[in-house]
Design a protein around this motif. Sequence first.
Motif, mmCIF file in Angstrom:
data_model
loop_
_atom_site.group_PDB
_atom_site.id
_atom_site.type_symbol
_atom_site.label_atom_id
_atom_site.label_comp_id
_atom_site.label_asym_id
_atom_site.label_seq_id
_atom_site.Cartn_x
_atom_site.Cartn_y
_atom_site.Cartn_z
ATOM 1 N N GLU A 55 30.883 1.547 -7.456
ATOM 2 C CA GLU A 55 29.591 1.073 -7.979
ATOM 3 C C GLU A 55 29.124 -0.168 -7.268
ATOM 4 O O GLU A 55 27.679 -0.268 -7.027
ATOM 5 N N ARG A 56 30.144 -0.822 -6.746
ATOM 6 C CA ARG A 56 29.615 -2.046 -5.892
ATOM 7 C C ARG A 56 28.840 -1.379 -4.470
ATOM 8 O O ARG A 56 27.988 -1.940 -4.090
ATOM 9 N N MET A 57 29.202 -0.299 -4.118
ATOM 10 C CA MET A 57 28.756 0.198 -2.767
ATOM 11 C C MET A 57 27.362 0.882 -3.144
ATOM 12 O O MET A 57 26.265 0.566 -2.153
ATOM 13 N N MET A 58 27.032 1.555 -4.160
ATOM 14 C CA MET A 58 25.803 1.913 -4.649
ATOM 15 C C MET A 58 24.913 0.805 -4.870
ATOM 16 O O MET A 58 23.867 0.955 -4.617
ATOM 17 N N ALA A 59 25.419 -0.512 -5.418
ATOM 18 C CA ALA A 59 24.440 -1.570 -5.699
ATOM 19 C C ALA A 59 24.271 -1.974 -4.096
ATOM 20 O O ALA A 59 23.079 -2.574 -4.150
ATOM 21 N N ALA A 60 24.885 -2.224 -3.292
ATOM 22 C CA ALA A 60 24.554 -2.772 -1.984
ATOM 23 C C ALA A 60 23.655 -1.514 -1.078
ATOM 24 O O ALA A 60 22.882 -2.096 -0.623
ATOM 25 N N THR A 61 23.778 -0.465 -1.583
ATOM 26 C CA THR A 61 23.010 0.703 -1.270
ATOM 27 C C THR A 61 21.487 0.580 -1.584
ATOM 28 O O THR A 61 20.541 0.511 -1.032
ATOM 29 N N ALA A 62 21.477 0.244 -2.831
ATOM 30 C CA ALA A 62 20.422 0.051 -3.614
ATOM 31 C C ALA A 62 19.572 -1.162 -3.050
ATOM 32 O O ALA A 62 18.387 -1.182 -2.702
ATOM 33 N N LYS A 63 20.299 -2.247 -2.864
ATOM 34 C CA LYS A 63 19.620 -3.620 -2.010
ATOM 35 C C LYS A 63 19.144 -3.189 -0.774
ATOM 36 O O LYS A 63 17.918 -3.642 -0.432
ATOM 37 N N LEU A 64 19.930 -2.350 0.148
ATOM 38 C CA LEU A 64 19.294 -1.981 1.570
ATOM 39 C C LEU A 64 18.463 -1.465 1.235
ATOM 40 O O LEU A 64 17.255 -1.313 2.050
ATOM 41 N N GLU A 65 18.290 -0.183 0.317
ATOM 42 C CA GLU A 65 16.993 0.634 0.213
ATOM 43 C C GLU A 65 15.856 -0.318 -0.319
ATOM 44 O O GLU A 65 14.777 0.112 0.311
ATOM 45 N N ALA A 66 15.970 -1.122 -1.090
ATOM 46 C CA ALA A 66 14.844 -2.045 -1.442
ATOM 47 C C ALA A 66 14.296 -2.844 -0.415
ATOM 48 O O ALA A 66 12.967 -3.051 -0.194
ATOM 49 N N ARG A 67 15.205 -3.177 0.406
ATOM 50 C CA ARG A 67 14.739 -4.079 1.781
ATOM 51 C C ARG A 67 14.042 -3.221 2.674
ATOM 52 O O ARG A 67 12.978 -3.565 3.515
ATOM 53 N N GLN A 68 14.501 -2.030 2.905
ATOM 54 C CA GLN A 68 13.849 -0.928 3.587
ATOM 55 C C GLN A 68 12.273 -0.645 3.202
ATOM 56 O O GLN A 68 11.786 0.038 4.031
ATOM 57 N N LEU A 69 12.002 -0.896 1.988
ATOM 58 C CA LEU A 69 10.695 -0.662 1.686
ATOM 59 C C LEU A 69 9.608 -1.328 2.254
ATOM 60 O O LEU A 69 8.529 -0.979 2.306
ATOM 61 N N TRP A 70 10.135 -2.346 2.555
ATOM 62 C CA TRP A 70 9.081 -3.177 3.325
ATOM 63 C C TRP A 70 8.666 -2.641 4.766
ATOM 64 O O TRP A 70 7.705 -2.850 5.382
ATOM 65 N N SER A 71 9.523 -2.107 5.501
ATOM 66 C CA SER A 71 9.189 -1.424 6.853
ATOM 67 C C SER A 71 7.933 -0.416 6.537
ATOM 68 O O SER A 71 7.100 -0.530 7.214
ATOM 69 N N PRO A 72 8.058 0.466 5.726
ATOM 70 C CA PRO A 72 6.923 1.286 5.484
ATOM 71 C C PRO A 72 5.478 0.500 5.347
ATOM 72 O O PRO A 72 4.480 0.796 5.675
ATOM 73 N N ALA A 73 5.668 -0.317 4.482
ATOM 74 C CA ALA A 73 4.539 -1.419 4.032
ATOM 75 C C ALA A 73 4.030 -2.022 5.435
ATOM 76 O O ALA A 73 2.928 -2.175 5.731
ATOM 77 N N ALA A 74 4.893 -2.486 6.519
ATOM 78 C CA ALA A 74 4.533 -3.210 7.616
ATOM 79 C C ALA A 74 3.815 -2.050 8.516
ATOM 80 O O ALA A 74 2.901 -2.419 9.094
#
Length: 158
Positions: A55-74
Amino acid sequence: MQATTNQKLVSQVGGAVQRIEKRTEERVEKAVEQVAGEASATMTANLDASNERAERMMAATAKLEARQLWSPAAAMCLALLPVVVVVAGLWMGIAGLITGAQWALDVDGRIWLGIGRWLVVSVGLAGAGYGLFASVRSAAGLVETWKGRGVPKWPRWR
């Protein structure tokens, strides 16, 4: 009499052995149940710990995915920037042409003033045209790169 005593003794020993076997069997069953219970508890604890880590790994992965959403916007903003520059260049070029022509025609009959002003308008238009040309060439190079063909090959003059 000795035989009776021996038989009695053998009978008592046999009974004692049966009682010892029965007690030993009960103790072994209790020990097996206890070990199985402890093993089950240990396994449950290990599974709970594994689930918690997952569960902790899934939460960390979700955080990383949320951060990577800025890359397509940029990337989208960077993709639209050359388009905006080209459109703004066209807009300013047309506005400059209209304003420059009005300014060059307002000479009150002085021919040399008109010629000088038309020369200034021509140089300004040439500069704006080259800027527009360079912007379009840069945008074409970006499009060529984004198509997955690697280093832009078009236009050939680069």
